[in-house]
Design an enzyme around this catalytic site. Structure first.
Site, PDB file in Angstrom:
ATOM      1  N   GLU A   1       0.834  -1.218   0.000  1.00 22.75           N
ATOM      2  CA  GLU A   1       0.000   0.000   0.000  1.00 22.75           C
ATOM      3  C   GLU A   1       0.868   1.268   0.000  1.00 22.75           C
ATOM      4  O   GLU A   1       1.781   1.425   0.804  1.00 22.75           O
ATOM      5  CB  GLU A   1      -0.996   0.034   1.169  1.00 22.75           C
ATOM      6  CG  GLU A   1      -2.023   1.171   1.051  1.00 22.75           C
ATOM      7  CD  GLU A   1      -2.712   1.248  -0.318  1.00 22.75           C
ATOM      8  OE1 GLU A   1      -2.125   1.814  -1.256  1.00 22.75           O
ATOM      9  OE2 GLU A   1      -3.844   0.734  -0.443  1.00 22.75           O
TER      10      GLU A   1
ATOM     11  N   ASP B   1       4.133  -2.646 -36.096  1.00 21.04           N
ATOM     12  CA  ASP B   1       2.769  -2.638 -36.634  1.00 21.04           C
ATOM     13  C   ASP B   1       2.499  -3.858 -37.513  1.00 21.04           C
ATOM     14  O   ASP B   1       1.338  -4.185 -37.779  1.00 21.04           O
ATOM     15  CB  ASP B   1       2.525  -1.360 -37.451  1.00 21.04           C
ATOM     16  CG  ASP B   1       2.482  -0.107 -36.596  1.00 21.04           C
ATOM     17  OD1 ASP B   1       2.485  -0.220 -35.351  1.00 21.04           O
ATOM     18  OD2 ASP B   1       2.476   1.001 -37.177  1.00 21.04           O
TER      19      ASP B   1
ATOM     20  N   GLY C   1      -5.279  -1.851  -4.151  1.00 20.10           N
ATOM     21  CA  GLY C   1      -6.103  -1.888  -2.946  1.00 20.10           C
ATOM     22  C   GLY C   1      -7.267  -0.919  -2.994  1.00 20.10           C
ATOM     23  O   GLY C   1      -8.334  -1.183  -2.432  1.00 20.10           O
ATOM     24  N   ASP C   2      -7.039   0.227  -3.658  1.00 17.52           N
ATOM     25  CA  ASP C   2      -8.085   1.260  -3.758  1.00 17.52           C
ATOM     26  C   ASP C   2      -8.848   1.139  -5.074  1.00 17.52           C
ATOM     27  O   ASP C   2      -9.442   2.100  -5.537  1.00 17.52           O
ATOM     28  CB  ASP C   2      -7.452   2.648  -3.622  1.00 17.52           C
ATOM     29  CG  ASP C   2      -6.388   2.898  -4.683  1.00 17.52           C
ATOM     30  OD1 ASP C   2      -6.195   2.025  -5.576  1.00 17.52           O
ATOM     31  OD2 ASP C   2      -5.738   3.958  -4.628  1.00 17.52           O
TER      32      ASP C   2
ATOM     33  N   PHE D   1      -5.324   1.379 -36.047  1.00 23.35           N
ATOM     34  CA  PHE D   1      -6.085   0.164 -35.696  1.00 23.35           C
ATOM     35  C   PHE D   1      -6.932  -0.381 -36.844  1.00 23.35           C
ATOM     36  O   PHE D   1      -7.849  -1.151 -36.636  1.00 23.35           O
ATOM     37  CB  PHE D   1      -6.912   0.378 -34.415  1.00 23.35           C
ATOM     38  CG  PHE D   1      -6.067   0.915 -33.293  1.00 23.35           C
ATOM     39  CD1 PHE D   1      -5.057   0.143 -32.754  1.00 23.35           C
ATOM     40  CD2 PHE D   1      -6.262   2.206 -32.812  1.00 23.35           C
ATOM     41  CE1 PHE D   1      -4.234   0.648 -31.751  1.00 23.35           C
ATOM     42  CE2 PHE D   1      -5.449   2.713 -31.807  1.00 23.35           C
ATOM     43  CZ  PHE D   1      -4.430   1.934 -31.270  1.00 23.35           C
TER      44      PHE D   1
HETATM   45  O1  AHR Z   1       0.639   0.546  -3.340  1.00 23.92           O
HETATM   46  C1  AHR Z   1       0.312   0.839  -4.676  1.00 23.92           C
HETATM   47  C2  AHR Z   1      -1.116   1.271  -4.828  1.00 23.92           C
HETATM   48  O2  AHR Z   1      -1.293   2.519  -4.242  1.00 23.92           O
HETATM   49  C3  AHR Z   1      -2.157   0.448  -4.187  1.00 23.92           C
HETATM   50  O3  AHR Z   1      -2.451  -0.757  -4.842  1.00 23.92           O
HETATM   51  C4  AHR Z   1      -3.321   1.360  -4.230  1.00 23.92           C
HETATM   52  O4  AHR Z   1      -4.254   1.078  -3.239  1.00 23.92           O
HETATM   53  C5  AHR Z   1      -2.698   2.731  -4.041  1.00 23.92           C
HETATM   54  O5  AHR Z   1      -3.137   3.590  -5.040  1.00 23.92           O
END
Ligand code: AHR
Ligand code: AHR
Length: 522
Positions: free
Chosen positions: A245, A459, A320-321, A443
Site C-alpha cells: 500500500e 505494426d 487496494g483502492d 487500428f
Molecule cells: O501501493 C500501490 C497502490 O497505491 C495500491 O495498490 C493502491 O491502493 C494505491 O493507489
C-alpha cells in the site's frame, strides 16, 4: 499506393514495452519437457495446497481456472456467464484433482461470448472472487474477464486463464481465515510474464476491506508489471514486487533495488510472503527450474509498514483502492495462513512446473516460409478470407472459391515470415506484392511496403495463439497486446474485446478474431 512516409498516427500511442525476450522464452519454454516428475502423476496425487498443508501453512484461499489445487478437490473452479441469454455455468475439473473442463465452457459459450463471473475458492473457506466493486481510485463495478482471452494448455489439457485488461478486477471484502494486522501469510500466483503494463496495479493478494487506500501497510499482495512510480529493479521491467500500500516494494527501500530483476517468462511463478518485520519476494519460470529469492529481510524502511495493518480482503487485477489501469493474466494462485518455509515454496514450484503450462498454439505451427490464406470462422463468413484490395491499400474480407480469379486468390495469399519486431511472432508479406506487409495503422489493417522503421516492424508483427473462440488461431498485435486481427463489417481491423472503436464490439469478437490457417490460394 498511399504515401506511407508522411502519415502520423492519430491515436495516442500507449507506451508499451518491447517483449522480444519474453516471447522468445515462449518458444524455448514450449519445447522444454518436464523430466523430473510426471505431470499427470503429480497432479493426481498432490496439489500445491497439499504441499502447503504438509508444511504447516495451509491454504486459506486457492483460486485457479486451470486446475484443482488440492488432489482431493472436485468442486467448481470458476463460473462463466454468456452474453446471448445471461445464463451462467460452473466449470469444474475433468476429474477430482484434475484439469479444467474447457470443453464444457466452449460448448456453453459457442456462438456467443462469455465472461468469468466467479473464481471459486477451493480451500473450503468460501473466499471466492467476484466482480470488484467501486473503490477510492476508480468507479465500479469493474469489468469481468473475457473467458476465452487467455487460452493455455496444462499437461496437454486445454484451459483458460483470467485475462485482465485495464478496467477488469475481482475482489472479496468479506473473507475468512486471511491474515489481518501483522499476522504471517504467504502467497503465489502463476502469471503470463509477457502480458503486463505500467498501470496500477496488477495484484493478487491481501488488501483493504473498504476498497479505499487506508494507509501504508494495509496491503500485502503480489504485484507484476513495469510501473516505476514506487519501486523498480534492474532493466526496464516487468518486475515482481510486493504491494504493501502506497508502495510497490522491490526490496528494503522505496525506489530502485538492484536485486529485483526484470522477469518475463511466458509462465511466471511469483511469490510474496510476510511476517512480523520480515517479508520476501521469490519467483521462477513456472515451466521449469527453481525459485530465486529477490528479497528476504526486514519490512520497508519507510513509516507505516512495521507492524503491518493487513485487512484481509482479497484482490485480483487491481490495487487496494481499486486502481484498475493494469494488464495481466492469472492462471492460479493461493494465500496461506502462516509464513511458508522456502522448502515448502520450492515444492510448490516443482508442482507448478510439473503441471506443464504451455502456450496453446506454439508459433511453429504457422511456419515461417510457408504460404497461407487466413479463413474467417464466424458463421457469416466461413468462405471468406483476409485479403488486400487492388483499388487501395485496405485489407478486407471477401469470398474466395476455387473459381475466383487468380488475382483475387493471390490477394488472399500471404508469405509467412518470422516477426519483423519479434522473432517468436510472425509477419505476413503479400504473395503478389513483394515487400508489402499486413500492418495496422490507426487500428485498421493495410498492405504497406516495409519502410524499415521499427514502428513499421511493430505494426506488422502478430503473435499467434490458439483461437479466441477455441477454433484455429488468433493473432495478437506485438505492440498492442490487448488487440487482435479481426474482421468487422467485412473489413480488417486490430481490435480489443470492448473498446473505443466500433470494431472493438464484444459481440462475435471471439469468432471474428479466430482464423483458420489454410494452404494459400495463390
Ligand atoms: O501501493 C500501490 C497502490 O497505491 C495500491 O495498490 C493502491 O491502493 C494505491 O493507489
Ligand atoms: O465482418 C463480418 C461481420 O461484420 C462480423 O462478423 C461482425 O462483427 C460484423 O457485423
Amino acid at each position: 499506393m498511399r504515401d506511407t512516409t508522411d502519415r502520423r498516427p492519430q491515436h495516442p500511442v500507449r507506451a508499451r514495452l518491447a517483449r522480444v525476450g519474453a516471447a522468445l522464452a515462449v518458444l524455448a519454454g514450449a519445447l522444454v519437457g518436464v523430466t523430473t516428475l510426471s505431470g499427470a502423476a503429480a497432479a493426481a496425487t498432490q496439489g500445491p495446497c497439499d504441499l502447503y498443508a504438509a508444511g504447516g501453512t495451509p491454504c486459506v484461499a486457492a483460486h485457479s481456472t486451470t486446475r484443482a489445487l488440492y488432489a482431493g478437490y472436485g468442486g467448481p473452479l470458476y463460473q462463466v456467464r454468456r452474453a446471448s441469454d445471461g445464463a451462467t455455468r460452473n466449470i469444474g475439473p475433468l476429474s477430482t484433482g484434475g484439469y479444467a473442463d474447457a470443453a464444457a465452457q466452449d460448448a456453453f459459450c459457442a456462438g456467443t461470448s462469455c465472461v468469468i463471473t466467479v473464481i471459486y475458492d477451493q480451500s473450503g473457506k468460501g473466499n471466492h472472487l467476484t466482480q470488484a466493486p467501486a473503490g477510492g481510485a476508480a468507479p465500479g463495478p469493474d469489468n469481468l474477464a473475457n473467458a476465452t482471452a487467455a487460452p493455455v494448455t496444462v499437461n496437454g489439457h486445454a484451459a483458460y486463464g483470467v485475462y485482465i485488461a485495464p478496467g477488469t478486477g475481482y475482489r472479496n471484502d468479506h473473507t475468512s481465515g486471511i491474515a489481518t494486522g501483522d499476522q504471517p501469510e504467504g502467497m503465489y500466483a502463476v502469471l503470463d510474464g509477457t502480458h503486463y503494463d505500467a498501470g496500477c496495479c496488477f495484484d493478487y493478494g491481501n488488501a483493504e476491506t473498504s476498497n479505499t487506500d487506508t494507509g501504508n501497510g494495509h496491503m500485502e499482495a503480489v504485484y507484476f508489471g513495469s510501473i516505476k512510480v514506487w519501486g523498480s529493479g534492474t532493466g526496464n521491467g516487468p518486475w515482481v514486487m510486493a504491494d504493501q500500500e502506497n508502495g510497490l516494494f522491490s526490496g528494503l527501500s522505496t525506489g530502485y533495488n538492484a536485486n529485483d530483476p526484470s522477469v518475463s517468462h511466458r509462465f511466471l511463478t511469483a511469490m510474496v510472503k510476510g511476517a512480523p518485520n520480515q517479508w520476501a519476494i521469490r519467483a521462477a519460470d513456472a515451466q521449469t527450474g527453481s525459485l530465486s529469492t529477490y528479497y528476504s529481510g526486514a519490512r520497508p524502511n519507510a513509516a507505516g509498514y512495521n507492524p503491518m495493518h493487513k485487512e484481509g480482503a482479497i484482490i485480483l487485477g487491481i490495487g487496494g483502492d481499486n486502481s484498475d489501469s493494469s494488464d495481466g493474466t492469472f492462471y492460479e494462485g493461493v494465500m496461506t495462513a502462516g509464513y511458508p518455509t522456502d522448502a515448502t515454496e520450492n515444492a510448490v514450484q516443482a508442482n507448478v512446473a510439473a503441471a506443464g503450462y504451455r502456450t496453446s498454439a506454439p508459433a511453429g505451427a504457422v511456419a515461417p516460409g510457408s504460404r497461407v490464406s487466413l479463413q474467417a470462422t464466424t458463421a457469416c463468413c466461413t468462405s471468406d478470407y483476409l485479403r488486400h484490395d487492388d483499388a487501395d491499400t485496405k485489407v478486407v474480407l471477401s469470398r474466395i472459391t476455387a473459381s475466383s480469379p487468380a488475382t483475387d486468390k493471390a490477394d488472399a495469399s500471404w508469405i509467412v515470415h518470422t516477426g519483423l519486431a519479434n522473432s517468436a511472432c510472425l509477419s505476413f508479406e503479400s504473395a503478389n506484392s513483394a515487400g508489402h506487409y499486413l500492418r495496422h495503422f490507426d487500428f485498421e489493417l493495410y498492405l504497406d511496403p516495409n519502410d524499415g522503421t521499427s514502428q513499421f516492424a511493430q505494426d506488422a508483427t502478430f503473435c499467434p495463439g490458439g483461437g479466441n473462440s477455441g477454433k484455429g488461431y488468433s493473432f495478437q498485435s506485438a505492440n498492442y497486446p490487448d488487440k487482435y486481427l479481426r474482421h468487422y463489417a467485412y473489413t480488417g481491423y486490430l481490435a480489443s474485446f470492448g473498446g473505443s472503436n466500433a470494431w472493438d464490439a464484444t459481440g462475435l469478437w471471439n469468432d471474428d478474431t479466430s482464423w483458420l490457417v489454410d494452404p494459400s490460394w495463390g
